[in-house]
Design an enzyme around this catalytic site. Structure first.
Site, PDB file in Angstrom:
ATOM      1  N   LYS A 204     -13.017  42.618  39.622  1.00  0.00           N
ATOM      2  CA  LYS A 204     -11.953  42.164  38.854  1.00  0.00           C
ATOM      3  C   LYS A 204     -11.178  43.746  38.604  1.00  0.00           C
ATOM      4  O   LYS A 204      -9.948  43.456  38.312  1.00  0.00           O
ATOM      5  CB  LYS A 204     -12.420  41.727  37.521  1.00  0.00           C
TER       6      LYS A 204
ATOM      7  N   LYS B 212     -15.080  33.649  48.965  1.00  0.00           N
ATOM      8  CA  LYS B 212     -15.549  32.552  47.883  1.00  0.00           C
ATOM      9  C   LYS B 212     -14.172  31.664  47.732  1.00  0.00           C
ATOM     10  O   LYS B 212     -12.984  32.363  47.452  1.00  0.00           O
ATOM     11  CB  LYS B 212     -16.012  32.837  46.748  1.00  0.00           C
TER      12      LYS B 212
ATOM     13  N   LYS C 247      -9.618  29.710  42.343  1.00  0.00           N
ATOM     14  CA  LYS C 247      -8.664  29.085  41.878  1.00  0.00           C
ATOM     15  C   LYS C 247      -7.086  30.052  42.189  1.00  0.00           C
ATOM     16  O   LYS C 247      -6.093  29.676  41.908  1.00  0.00           O
ATOM     17  CB  LYS C 247      -8.496  28.616  40.522  1.00  0.00           C
TER      18      LYS C 247
HETATM   19  P1  TYM Z   1     -16.130  31.119  36.295  1.00  0.00           P
HETATM   20  O1  TYM Z   1     -15.038  30.413  35.239  1.00  0.00           O
HETATM   21  O2  TYM Z   1     -15.771  32.099  37.115  1.00  0.00           O
HETATM   22  O3  TYM Z   1     -16.797  29.779  37.045  1.00  0.00           O
HETATM   23  C1  TYM Z   1     -17.354  29.024  36.220  1.00  0.00           C
HETATM   24  C2  TYM Z   1     -18.802  28.303  37.203  1.00  0.00           C
HETATM   25  O4  TYM Z   1     -18.235  27.931  38.373  1.00  0.00           O
HETATM   26  C3  TYM Z   1     -18.978  28.442  39.489  1.00  0.00           C
HETATM   27  N1  TYM Z   1     -18.070  28.673  40.500  1.00  0.00           N
HETATM   28  C4  TYM Z   1     -18.273  28.271  41.568  1.00  0.00           C
HETATM   29  N2  TYM Z   1     -19.507  27.794  42.279  1.00  0.00           N
HETATM   30  C5  TYM Z   1     -19.509  27.629  43.521  1.00  0.00           C
HETATM   31  N3  TYM Z   1     -18.590  27.929  44.639  1.00  0.00           N
HETATM   32  C6  TYM Z   1     -17.317  28.293  43.902  1.00  0.00           C
HETATM   33  N4  TYM Z   1     -16.562  28.624  44.926  1.00  0.00           N
HETATM   34  C7  TYM Z   1     -17.329  28.683  42.636  1.00  0.00           C
HETATM   35  N5  TYM Z   1     -16.380  29.070  41.809  1.00  0.00           N
HETATM   36  C8  TYM Z   1     -16.801  29.050  40.503  1.00  0.00           C
HETATM   37  C9  TYM Z   1     -19.464  29.834  38.795  1.00  0.00           C
HETATM   38  O5  TYM Z   1     -20.291  30.415  39.465  1.00  0.00           O
HETATM   39  C10 TYM Z   1     -19.734  29.204  37.336  1.00  0.00           C
HETATM   40  O6  TYM Z   1     -20.940  28.856  37.307  1.00  0.00           O
HETATM   41  N6  TYM Z   1     -18.295  34.103  33.128  1.00  0.00           N
HETATM   42  C11 TYM Z   1     -18.502  32.831  33.807  1.00  0.00           C
HETATM   43  C12 TYM Z   1     -18.046  31.774  32.707  1.00  0.00           C
HETATM   44  C13 TYM Z   1     -19.252  32.013  31.310  1.00  0.00           C
HETATM   45  C14 TYM Z   1     -20.280  31.571  31.557  1.00  0.00           C
HETATM   46  C15 TYM Z   1     -20.790  31.754  30.229  1.00  0.00           C
HETATM   47  C16 TYM Z   1     -21.198  30.798  32.362  1.00  0.00           C
HETATM   48  C17 TYM Z   1     -18.759  32.354  29.991  1.00  0.00           C
HETATM   49  N7  TYM Z   1     -19.879  32.194  29.354  1.00  0.00           N
HETATM   50  C18 TYM Z   1     -22.232  31.631  29.842  1.00  0.00           C
HETATM   51  C19 TYM Z   1     -22.619  30.573  32.034  1.00  0.00           C
HETATM   52  C20 TYM Z   1     -22.942  30.966  30.768  1.00  0.00           C
HETATM   53  C21 TYM Z   1     -17.320  32.618  34.565  1.00  0.00           C
HETATM   54  O7  TYM Z   1     -16.416  33.463  34.762  1.00  0.00           O
HETATM   55  O8  TYM Z   1     -17.429  31.428  35.519  1.00  0.00           O
END
Ligand code: TYM
Length: 341
Positions: free
Chosen positions: A121, A203, A206
Site C-alpha cells: 500500500k 488479485k 475493487k
Molecule cells: P479488505 O477490506 O481488503 O477485504 C475484506 C475481506 O475480503 C477478502 N477479499 C478477498 N478474498 C478473496 N479474493 C479476493 N480477491 C478478495 N478481496 C478481498 C479479504 O481477504 C478480507 O477477508 N483489514 C481488512 C479488514 C478488516 C478486518 C478486521 C478483517 C479490518 N478489521 C478484523 C478481519 C478482522 C481488509 O482490509 O480487508
C-alpha cells in the site's frame, strides 16, 4: 491459556470485517462473506464495516458515508442474519480506537514494518504514507481481540495480519495474565483468492482501473455476462483447474464453484471436451443467479434507511457491551486508574 471472559451460550466467537473503501466485489463474497453466512449458524458473530481502516487512504467524506451504509446493506443482502449476528460500523464502537492505542504500545516497529500489505500500500499511495497505514494491522488486532474472537474468516491476503494479532494476544497474556483469546484464521480451501478477470495472476481488486477485471455485487446481469465473456483465458481449450499454468480458466472454475457449490472435480468433468464458449456461458449464468437476488435485496434495503439505522443501533449496542468488558479488563491490567463516573 483460557481467557477470563465468559462467552454467551458457550458458543465460539467470530469477528470479521471489510473496509468501506470501495464497492464490494465477488472476491469479498468468495473470500469472506459467504463463509460468514455459513458459519453464523454455529458461532456468535460480530461483523463490522471497517470505516476507520478506510481512512488510511484519502476518502471523499460523502462517498465514505454512502459506502459504509452500502456495505452494511450488502452484508444483509448476502445473508447475514442481523437478528442473530451483530452488524455494526467500527467507528460506532469507540473501544476499537482505545484498544488499538494500547496494542500499538506492544507492537515492535520492525514487526509492523514487515507487513506485506503495508509495503504494497505504501507503493500504491506513495504520496500519502501515513502513520495510520503503518499501524493498520494493530487496529485490526484490536477489532478481533475486543470480542475474544476464536475464529476470523478472511481471504488469504489477511493471513499475516491474523498472525500479528495472535502474537500480540500471546504477548499480552504472557506479560500480564490470560486476557485475550488467541484467534485462528479461517481461510476456505477454495475462493480465498479470487483473481482479476483481465490479469488472472493479480488479485481481483475493487480499485483496479480496468472495470472489466472485477465483478461487483451490484453489477447488472448483462454486465456480469459481458465481463465473464471477456475474461482472459489461457492458451489451450480444456477446462482444468491448474492455478500455476492456467490461472485464467482456474479462476473461472473457482467462480463457478462459489456460485454453484459444485466440486472442482465435478466441474472439470461437466465441461470435459466442451471448450471455453459453453463454459463461460455457464459461469456467467451461475454468477447472475448468485448476484441478481443479492443486488435486488441490496437495492430494496438501501431504499429503507430506517431499517438500516435500526439494525446498526442494535448491532453497535451488542458489540459495545462485549468491547467495553474487554477494554475494562485491559485498563485494569495495565494499571490505568478506574474512572470516577
Ligand atoms: P479488505 O477490506 O481488503 O477485504 C475484506 C475481506 O475480503 C477478502 N477479499 C478477498 N478474498 C478473496 N479474493 C479476493 N480477491 C478478495 N478481496 C478481498 C479479504 O481477504 C478480507 O477477508 N483489514 C481488512 C479488514 C478488516 C478486518 C478486521 C478483517 C479490518 N478489521 C478484523 C478481519 C478482522 C481488509 O482490509 O480487508
Amino acid at each position: 491459556m483460557q481467557p477470563e471472559i465468559t462467552k454467551t451460550e458457550n458458543k465460539k466467537i467470530i469477528l470479521s470485517g471489510i473496509q468501506a473503501s470501495g464497492d464490494l466485489t465477488i472476491g469479498h463474497y468468495a473470500g469472506a462473506i459467504r463463509n460468514w453466512v455459513e458459519l453464523q449458524q454455529d458461532y456468535d458473530c460480530y461483523f463490522m464495516v471497517a470505516d476507520m481502516h478506510a481512512i488510511t487512504s484519502r476518502q471523499i467524506p460523502a462517498d465514505l458515508r454512502r459506502r459504509s451504509l452500502d456495505v452494511v446493506a450488502m452484508y444483509a443482502a448476502c445473508g447475514i442474519n442481523t437478528e442473530k449476528s451483530a452488524l455494526f460500523i467500527q467507528s460506532h464502537v469507540t473501544e476499537h480506537a482505545q484498544l488499538a492505542w494500547i496494542l500499538n504500545c506492544f507492537t515492535g516497529f520492525g514487526e509492523a514494518q514487515r507487513m506485506t500489505q503495508f509495503k504494497d500500500k505504501s507503493q500504491q499511495h506513495s504520496d500519502n504514507i501515513n502513520v495510520g497505514l503503518f499501524s493498520y494491522p494493530v487496529l485490526m488486532a484490536a477489532d478481533i481481540l475486543l470480542y475474544q474472537a476464536d475464529l476470523v474468516p478472511v481471504g488469504d491476503d489477511q493471513k499475516q495480519h491474523i498472525e500479528l494479532t495472535r502474537n500480540l494476544a500471546e504477548r499480552f497474556n504472557h506479560l500480564y495474565s490470560p486476557t485475550f483469546t488467541v484467534p485462528e484464521p479461517f481461510i476456505a480451501k477454495e475462493g480465498a483468492r479470487i483473481m482479476s478477470l483481465q490479469e488472472p495472476w493479480k488479485k481481483m481488486s475493487k480499485s483496479d482501473p480496468n472495470a472489466n477485471s472485477c465483478i461487483f455485487l451490484h453489477d447488472e446481469d448483462a454486465l456480469i455476462m459481458n465481463k465473464i465473456k471477456r475474461a482472459v483465458t489461457d492458451s489451450g481449450t480444456d477446462i482444468v483447474f491448474d492455478i500455476e499454468n492456467r490461472p485464467g480458466v482456474s479462476n473461472l472454475v473457482t467462480l463457478y464453484h462459489v456460485a454453484t457449490g459444485k466440486s472442482i472435480k465435478d466441474i472439470e468433468a461437466e465441461f470435459a471436451g466442451l471448450g471455453y464458449e459453453p463454459f463461460k456461458e455457464a459461469v456467467g449464468k451461475a454468477m447472475v443467479e448468485l448476484i441478481s437476488p443479492i443486488r435486488n435485496t441490496f437495492n430494496d434495503l438501501r431504499s429503507h434507511p430506517d431499517e438500516i439505522s435500526a439494525l446498526l443501533k442494535s448491532g453497535a449496542q451488542k458489540a459495545s457491551k462485549q468491547a467495553f468488558k474487554t477494554l475494562r479488563k485491559v485498563y485494569k491490567k495495565i494499571g490505568f486508574v478506574e474512572p470516577i463516573r
